[in-house]
Motif scaffolding. Structure first.
Motif, PDB file in Angstrom:
ATOM      1  N   ILE A 152      -5.781   6.683  -8.635  1.00  0.00           N
ATOM      2  CA  ILE A 152      -5.114   6.041  -9.774  1.00  0.00           C
ATOM      3  C   ILE A 152      -4.083   5.063  -9.198  1.00  0.00           C
ATOM      4  O   ILE A 152      -3.007   5.468  -8.740  1.00  0.00           O
ATOM      5  N   THR A 153      -4.443   3.794  -9.216  1.00  0.00           N
ATOM      6  CA  THR A 153      -3.646   2.777  -8.513  1.00  0.00           C
ATOM      7  C   THR A 153      -2.190   2.766  -8.966  1.00  0.00           C
ATOM      8  O   THR A 153      -1.285   2.690  -8.134  1.00  0.00           O
ATOM      9  N   GLU A 154      -1.959   2.868 -10.300  1.00  0.00           N
ATOM     10  CA  GLU A 154      -0.577   2.808 -10.792  1.00  0.00           C
ATOM     11  C   GLU A 154       0.253   3.963 -10.228  1.00  0.00           C
ATOM     12  O   GLU A 154       1.431   3.792  -9.891  1.00  0.00           O
ATOM     13  N   GLU A 155      -0.371   5.147 -10.160  1.00  0.00           N
ATOM     14  CA  GLU A 155       0.347   6.321  -9.638  1.00  0.00           C
ATOM     15  C   GLU A 155       0.602   6.161  -8.139  1.00  0.00           C
ATOM     16  O   GLU A 155       1.658   6.543  -7.630  1.00  0.00           O
ATOM     17  N   PHE A 156      -0.374   5.612  -7.465  1.00  0.00           N
ATOM     18  CA  PHE A 156      -0.250   5.363  -6.026  1.00  0.00           C
ATOM     19  C   PHE A 156       0.927   4.421  -5.766  1.00  0.00           C
ATOM     20  O   PHE A 156       1.794   4.680  -4.921  1.00  0.00           O
ATOM     21  N   ILE A 157       0.987   3.364  -6.547  1.00  0.00           N
ATOM     22  CA  ILE A 157       2.044   2.358  -6.365  1.00  0.00           C
ATOM     23  C   ILE A 157       3.430   2.950  -6.622  1.00  0.00           C
ATOM     24  O   ILE A 157       4.393   2.631  -5.929  1.00  0.00           O
ATOM     25  N   LYS A 158       3.488   3.874  -7.610  1.00  0.00           N
ATOM     26  CA  LYS A 158       4.777   4.503  -7.943  1.00  0.00           C
ATOM     27  C   LYS A 158       5.352   5.293  -6.764  1.00  0.00           C
ATOM     28  O   LYS A 158       6.553   5.526  -6.695  1.00  0.00           O
ATOM     29  N   LEU A 159       4.476   5.762  -5.886  1.00  0.00           N
ATOM     30  CA  LEU A 159       4.947   6.581  -4.764  1.00  0.00           C
ATOM     31  C   LEU A 159       5.558   5.747  -3.636  1.00  0.00           C
ATOM     32  O   LEU A 159       6.236   6.274  -2.762  1.00  0.00           O
ATOM     33  N   ILE A 160       5.270   4.440  -3.661  1.00  0.00           N
ATOM     34  CA  ILE A 160       5.713   3.589  -2.559  1.00  0.00           C
ATOM     35  C   ILE A 160       7.162   3.158  -2.775  1.00  0.00           C
ATOM     36  O   ILE A 160       7.523   2.688  -3.858  1.00  0.00           O
ATOM     37  N   ASN A 161       7.993   3.352  -1.777  1.00  0.00           N
ATOM     38  CA  ASN A 161       9.398   2.925  -1.892  1.00  0.00           C
ATOM     39  C   ASN A 161       9.952   2.644  -0.497  1.00  0.00           C
ATOM     40  O   ASN A 161       9.206   2.630   0.481  1.00  0.00           O
TER      41      ASN A 161
END
Lengths: 408, 138
Positions: A152-161
């Motif tokens: 799930i790309t959106e969830e994946f992106i949320k993890l990046i910081n």
């Protein structure tokens, strides 16, 4: 250039054998592919004519073996479009390739740092990071997948910081076949971390089913195995950016990887040798170069279309087969059909197919957390390669009818 | 119904000349073998294989070892029934004296207890033999 599957099959001697008096239908290619005659010949030629250790002999055989061995590195570097031959490290397989990266990262990671993997990992790209994080105090984050088996790309992106140090994703899932949009994912990681986070791709299931250009991908590491790509077993590749590998923590120490040694201390060799301790798998390296050269002269676009057509046919037949459920229905897949049946544990399916000459894999596919996520004890998995035919797919379903009948 | 003895199994399987009948026989045996109470499917009783799971429970009755076994795969259950015929309700001495390898060879099913099969059957056999060795009934 047309793709003639019958002409291809003739180059694989094993495909003409029988199993339990039935013609072999080999559909376990995600576990290992069969080898064309040119690869077998290259290995026989090495042992018959110029077997020798590489890099250190003061004689003709050593020169010949070393030249072939180092030529193979050039062949591989050019095949994946590496910037330099120094970026190609020979390993024992994808697992060792990943371990070189995790071992080095474990020394660099600190409490508060984050590593991201996905829910679809093979144990090789999961247990490694789990343990590296445990050892270093870093946090392991696991990007979720949907029920189709897609990240799930959106969830994946949320993890990046800003704490993200490394992201490791499979090019394709061994258990489900999901082909990840790695180019897009890599570019997201790089964009969101201002190029600070590293990206590793577990390419074990991707390399044989897509065109890999590491510069275009812009990942930092790409790992794969020879034996899943028509080459010999016991050999893998770690490709990494030269700037990273040049001072990456050494993985194993010993011969070959040193530049000078005294009783008090040792200095490390330059790339690629500093990460290749001991005598390498010379025969496999030479065999793998033969595999790459053989593969390169095929019409790669046409063979990928051929594999995709097999997957489409198998998926269609599976959807029409009552009592069978496909596990993993991502919109982009490598040619892998994973499934369960209402009656019949995957192991039972495997036994009955085997008696009919159909070779598949059953079980958790070294992806236990993924099986838990999908609430299945395991699956039966048919995986295709360029030498499989439409008839192989038909035979799979004939054999599955027998499974259904016997377990009714 | 009572499960057949090893002698009966050998005779039965020799009677079939194709694999399909042999496997159907295994499936029938798997169906007939008493089910283990699912409450007994605990981690301690689990022998994990990468293809299928097998559970084993042991009770001592006099000088006999009584086993209950189970698997999530029906053909593995059938194979377990073959193992039970050899080992269940036997003394530790009898268990250790029984040549399981030769028995599976005779049944032409030796591939199932070879190290290549991750179905837990080989591990179960080893577990039973270890239990027999460890028991003070030898």
């Amino acid at each position: 250039m047309a793709f003639d599957v019958q002409q291809i099959r003739q180059q694989f001697p094993i495909l003409s054998r029988t199993v339990h008096n039935k013609p072999l239908v080999y559909l376990d290619n995600a576990a290992t592919t069969q080898k064309p005659q040119v690869v077998i010949d290259a290995i026989v030629d090495y042992y018959s004519n110029y077997n020798s250790n590489v890099h250190r002999g003061a004689h003709q055989l050593a020169d010949e073996a070393t030249r072939k061995y180092e030529d193979a590195r050039d062949t591989l570097a050019s095949f994946i479009n590496a910037n330099s031959r120094n970026e190609v490290i020979w390993t024992s397989g994808t697992t060792e390739s990943i371990n070189i990266v995790t071992h080095g990262m474990a020394q660099k990671l600190r409490t508060g740092d984050e590593v991201i993997v996905t829910q679809m990992e093979h144990h090789a790209n999961f247990v490694t990071w789990q343990q590296a994080c445990k050892a270093s105090g870093a946090t392991l984050l696991i990007a979720p997948i949907n029920d189709a088996g897609e990240l799930i790309t959106e969830e994946f992106i949320k993890l990046i910081n800003a704490n993200t140090r490394l992201v490791s994703i499979p090019h394709a899932s061994n258990a489900l076949g999901t082909l990840n949009p790695i180019k897009q994912l890599i570019s997201e990681v790089k964009r969101l971390t201002a190029d600070q986070a590293l990206v590793m791709i577990d390419g074990a299931q991707g390399i044989a089913h897509s065109e890999v250009d590491v510069q275009q991908l812009n990942c930092d590491f790409y790992a794969f195995s020879s034996h899943k790509f028509y080459g010999p077993t016991g050999l893998g590749v770690l490709w990494g950016k030269e700037s990273l590998l040049a001072d990456w923590p050494v993985w194993q120490t010993g011969g070959e990887m040193i530049s000078e040694v005294s009783y008090q201390d040792a200095k490390w060799n330059t790339l690629p040798y500093r990460l290749e301790a001991g005598t390498p798998n010379i025969a496999a390296v030479i065999g793998f170069a033969a595999a790459i050269n053989w593969f390169k002269q095929l019409d790669i676009k046409a063979l990928l279309e051929h594999e995709n057509a097999l997957l489409t046919q198998a998926t269609q037949m599976a959807e029409d087969f009552s009592g069978l459920r496909i596990i993993g229905s991502a919109s982009a897949k490598v040619p892998v059909l994973s499934f369960v049946m209402d009656r019949g544990h995957p192991a039972d399916i495997g036994f009955i197919l085997d008696r009919q000459g159909v070779a598949i894999r059953t079980g958790h596919h070294c992806a236990e957390p993924l099986m838990d996520r999908l609430s299945v004890p395991g699956t039966a998995r048919a995986s295709f390669a360029l030498y499989n035919t439409s008839d192989d797919v038909e035979q799979l379903f004939v054999a599955l009818k027998k499974v259904k009948m016997m377990l009714a | 119904m009572a499960l057949p003895s090893t002698t009966e199994i050998i005779e039965d399987l020799e009677f079939f000349d194709d694999w399909e009948d042999r496997y159907k026989y295994l499936i029938d045996l798997g169906d007939e073998m008493p089910k283990m109470d699912p409450k007994l499917h605990t981690r301690e009783r689990l022998v994990k294989g990468c293809q299928s799971n097998v559970w084993i429970d042991v009770q001592v009755a006099g000088n006999k070892l009584c086993f209950a076994v189970d698997s999530d795969a029906i053909i593995v259950r059938g194979l377990l029934a073959l193992v039970m015929a050899a080992f269940n309700n036997k003394s530790a001495t009898d268990i250790l004296a029984f040549d399981i390898q030769a028995y599976f060879q005779r049944l032409e099913l030796e591939q199932h207890i070879s190290p290549t099969r991750g179905n837990g059957l080989r591990a179960i056999v080893a577990r039973i033999q270890n239990i027999a060795t460890a028991s003070h009934l030898v």
